[in-house]
Design an enzyme around this catalytic site. Sequence first.
Site, PDB file in Angstrom:
ATOM      1  N   CYS A 105       0.865  -1.219   0.087  1.00  0.00           N
ATOM      2  CA  CYS A 105       0.081  -0.020  -0.063  1.00  0.00           C
ATOM      3  C   CYS A 105       0.849   1.262  -0.070  1.00  0.00           C
ATOM      4  O   CYS A 105       1.856   1.201   0.679  1.00  0.00           O
ATOM      5  CB  CYS A 105      -0.713  -0.333   1.179  1.00  0.00           C
ATOM      6  SG  CYS A 105      -1.859   1.410   1.324  1.00  0.00           S
ATOM      7  N   HIS A 147      -8.963  -3.890  -2.543  1.00  0.00           N
ATOM      8  CA  HIS A 147      -8.126  -3.143  -1.524  1.00  0.00           C
ATOM      9  C   HIS A 147      -8.427  -1.673  -1.499  1.00  0.00           C
ATOM     10  O   HIS A 147      -8.311  -0.933  -0.549  1.00  0.00           O
ATOM     11  CB  HIS A 147      -6.693  -3.246  -2.248  1.00  0.00           C
ATOM     12  CG  HIS A 147      -5.371  -2.552  -1.454  1.00  0.00           C
ATOM     13  ND1 HIS A 147      -4.562  -2.980  -0.831  1.00  0.00           N
ATOM     14  CD2 HIS A 147      -5.204  -1.292  -1.396  1.00  0.00           C
ATOM     15  CE1 HIS A 147      -3.693  -2.272  -0.302  1.00  0.00           C
ATOM     16  NE2 HIS A 147      -4.121  -0.948  -0.512  1.00  0.00           N
ATOM     17  N   GLU A 148      -8.765  -1.020  -2.853  1.00  0.00           N
ATOM     18  CA  GLU A 148      -9.023   0.476  -2.767  1.00  0.00           C
ATOM     19  C   GLU A 148     -10.376   0.734  -2.343  1.00  0.00           C
ATOM     20  O   GLU A 148     -10.577   1.499  -1.587  1.00  0.00           O
ATOM     21  CB  GLU A 148      -8.999   0.945  -4.231  1.00  0.00           C
ATOM     22  CG  GLU A 148      -7.543   0.594  -4.937  1.00  0.00           C
ATOM     23  CD  GLU A 148      -6.482   1.523  -4.214  1.00  0.00           C
ATOM     24  OE1 GLU A 148      -6.859   2.511  -3.439  1.00  0.00           O
ATOM     25  OE2 GLU A 148      -5.347   0.735  -4.347  1.00  0.00           O
ATOM     26  N   HIS A 151     -10.161   1.266   1.228  1.00  0.00           N
ATOM     27  CA  HIS A 151      -9.586   2.383   1.748  1.00  0.00           C
ATOM     28  C   HIS A 151     -10.876   3.429   2.183  1.00  0.00           C
ATOM     29  O   HIS A 151     -10.839   4.178   3.091  1.00  0.00           O
ATOM     30  CB  HIS A 151      -8.640   2.952   0.667  1.00  0.00           C
ATOM     31  CG  HIS A 151      -7.505   2.596   0.762  1.00  0.00           C
ATOM     32  ND1 HIS A 151      -6.548   2.864   2.060  1.00  0.00           N
ATOM     33  CD2 HIS A 151      -6.605   1.933   0.086  1.00  0.00           C
ATOM     34  CE1 HIS A 151      -5.480   2.579   1.642  1.00  0.00           C
ATOM     35  NE2 HIS A 151      -5.217   2.021   0.647  1.00  0.00           N
TER      36      HIS A 151
HETATM   37 ZN   LIG Z   1      -3.709   1.067  -0.102  1.00  0.00          ZN
END
Ligand SMILES: [Zn+2]
Length: 196
Positions: A105, A147-148, A151
Amino acid sequence: MILPIIAYGDPVLRKKGIEISEDYPKLKEFIANMWETMYEASGVGLAAPQVGRAIRLFIIDASPFADDENVSEEENAQLEKMKMVFINPKIIAEEGEEWAFNEGCLSIPDVREDVFRQPTITIEYLDENFESHTKTFEGIGARVIQHEYDHIEGILFTDKLSSLKKRLIKGKLSNISKGKVHADYRMRFPLMKKGR
Ligand SMILES: [Zn+2]
């Protein structure tokens, strides 16, 4: 304009992003800055909280994975086209048996760990023109989106590790928030001591 990437430990990375509307101020310019920032840092994805804004927006360019030798031809064809903007996205389905992939990341430099996630997702989202889509992604493409997406929910990949792994990287994470880490791109560290 290249924006500083917010490091682990900053509260903005823990906020659940809010939805935005078409009249969000200077949205085009903000997205252009995000692209520039992501490519400068050699990233394959960047979420708005990582540049300090807790809104439901992220960008991905998964095309670097298209050269991966473990990727099927079909997946390759999808990955090559995966330069995309996701606004107000909603994952509506996640399916299949969890698989491990080594994630990193931009907000957590120098930490890479295997993370388990389901391989197939279906996501509803608006593109940069606020046109609505519902699409299904698999494998690495799905992985980058998951993954995004995390966030904008205030979740980091390190949250998904075993308690043993978490203990092992605790010191490293604390150093990152203090700025005691090397990154090849501009960052902002929440606990870095000013001056001297
Ligand atoms: Zn990330």
